[in-house]
Scaffold this active site. Sequence first.
Site, short mmCIF file in Angstrom:
data_model
loop_
_atom_site.label_atom_id
_atom_site.label_comp_id
_atom_site.label_asym_id
_atom_site.label_seq_id
_atom_site.Cartn_x
_atom_site.Cartn_y
_atom_site.Cartn_z
CD GLU A 1 19.85 22.29 13.17
OE1 GLU A 1 19.61 22.89 14.22
OE2 GLU A 1 19.93 22.83 12.07
CD GLU B 1 16.27 22.47 9.58
OE1 GLU B 1 16.64 23.60 9.96
OE2 GLU B 1 16.00 21.56 10.37
C1 GLA Z 1 17.39 24.62 12.86
C2 GLA Z 1 16.40 23.57 13.29
C3 GLA Z 1 14.99 23.89 12.90
C4 GLA Z 1 14.71 25.35 13.07
C5 GLA Z 1 15.69 26.14 12.28
C6 GLA Z 1 15.44 27.63 12.33
O1 GLA Z 1 17.99 24.40 11.68
O2 GLA Z 1 16.72 22.29 12.84
O3 GLA Z 1 14.14 23.11 13.71
O4 GLA Z 1 14.81 25.68 14.42
O5 GLA Z 1 16.96 25.93 12.82
O6 GLA Z 1 16.37 28.33 11.54
#
Ligand code: GLA
Length: 697
Positions: free
Chosen positions: A153, A312
């Site tokens: 991210e 995710e």
């Molecule tokens: C992001 C991050 C993860 C985690 C999630 C929690 O997407 O990439 O490492 O912190 O948020 O929702």
Amino acid sequence: MAKVTERLGGALAFGGDYNPEQWPESVWPEDVSLMQEAGVNLVSVGIFSWALLEPAPGQYDFGWLDRILDLLHAGGIAVDLANASATPPPWLSHRHPESMLVDVDGVTRNYGGRQAFCPSSAAYRDAAAALTTAIVDRYAAHPAVVMWHVHNEYGNHNWSCYCQVSAEAFRKWLQRRYSTLDELNSAWGTTFWSQHYYDWAEVLPPRTPAYQTFANPTQQLDFSRFSSDELLDCYRAEAQIVRDRSGLPVTTNFMQFWKPMDYWRWSQEMDLISNDHYRFAALGPDGATHDLAMAADLVRSLADDAPWLLMEHSTSAVNWQPRNPAKAPGQMRRDSLSHVARGADGALFFQWRASRAGAEKYHSAMLPHAGTDSRRWREVCDLGADIAALADVAGSRTRSRIAIAFDWHSWWGVELDSHPSVDVDQMERVRRWHRLLWQNGYTCDFVHPDRDLSRYQVVLVPALYLCTDDAAANLASFAENGGTVVVGYFSGIVDVDDHIRLGGYPGAFTDLLGIRTEEFSPMLAGDVVPLTVSPDLDYGPPESGEGDPPVGSTWSELIGRVEPDVEVLVSFAGGQWAGEPAVTRRVLAAGRGSVPGSAWYVGTELGTDLLAGLLVKACAAAGVQPVLDMESWPAGFDAVVREDEHTSYLFAFNHGSEAVPLVCEGTDLLTGKPWDTGTSLPPGQVAVVATPLVAAP
Ligand code: GLA
């Protein structure tokens, strides 16, 4: 994605972030056997393990990673291996204080959380490159590894930095964009407020906080461009190291509509597109479900229609909103499969096993704190079986004839300070138009306004404040060739440098729309203006005496000139512009396939019924229909079609409270049973009906 799917034996991906380093090794064999029980076939490993993998500069400890990769491989579980650059270890930040992020007020953002680095820092970049090299050299040939996860991210917490190192990098970026200071002065309009620069050394990031005065708008816009590019450079450098050593696909996980990163540029650098999506409780259940659909539609479009990977999402609650509700029974299943419906060839979660310690210990996971004797675990296992049953869908595509033109530069530009109204927000308008299409059964892509539009019949432009000459020409030629374009207010106002297009608004589109606006008059919060709707618009509910009375809000403008071939569909019936046009349509000469193109303009914020009616009408006039032929689209019903050469897969979701009869025939892949036309989909349920495509005679 096809290369990953192949390594998974043709299955869709199912799994999540796996952080074995948070647990004693004695737990790992249980992890692997529970993954097998749940149907997990892919996990992301090592994302936040830099501090453990490199305890001191240049000293690596790969023992634990060797052991877990071997164990996963022996268990038949493939790995999306991270290069672990997402968060530098404390030793790096401590030794290189200049590598930390400095905010607009000059405050250093220290380590102790994550991503606390300056994107331009050489100390960070060099160390990340060395670590990436060491990891890829060691694991490129490991049989468990099927793809690479660079960083995580990008720009989630450090999207821009105002330190001295960044100032120098910004100047270099500007020198590449404007070869001379004269060009910069002209683009930034520095004759205004005595801002002329005589030496590159005088040029700074926009360190003037908005509460003091307004910083130069083009300087702010360029700083947004620079900040996205600077992190993209970090990605590029690390991805290149990987590609030099491994032929496996490389990705980094996006965050869909993340304002700081221009994902149209980023998407060009990915071997496969991946995304993270979470439900926002504040949007309400229906709003959050729509947000998911909109995010997935964007990601599919960033992937240029190719299958992508949901890297995710959450099995239930997150930990980072003020209040974090759990997902109701069936919600996780509908969420995961909604991403698949919109083109994902896999659904992964954050994370596999819920943490005991750290900032995310209240975040849900596939394996909850309660263990396997829990509803969540049972739902996860059931979902694993569903995902396995959908293997045939892999590689198929979700197609749309409608697209929303979307540009990050316009987003950065329109939300700058000192504008006509703070209520003119890009995402709110994009969200509203997309949601009305979604609620009426239309599948919608997003498209960069400069790119090829020929696969679409309708291109919506709800909010394109900054419009380049190329984009204006592209949209005009699309309409001239038979396309339908619908433009929202305060679009086409400025050029690439944020300079007003003179001669009347919306300067980029006056010729196409056949109108010329002389003056804006944004409305005060809560005010509305009555509207008169032409019977030609014939937009639905109010004619039968139901629905909203036609009013405009937020914005009004004086469209002083309308060409003779332009119809006025809606006029202001009160306020300062009473009697003047508010919504117009121009039908153009017949274009491709002898379908005439049309160009519509919406000069105020219309109520829901009127805007929905107008969008549906524009689609119908262009020959675009909802996914299923229904008298009216049921509340809470969502349907999307994926298709390959031989089969059409109708994904139908009933988020509502009434059963919905489906007019389609085939086999429901989730149950393996035939689906007869007219069978009802019960509330809360999902069906994926596969129907063979009959070859044309
Ligand atoms: C992001 C991050 C993860 C985690 C999630 C929690 O997407 O990439 O490492 O912190 O948020 O929702």
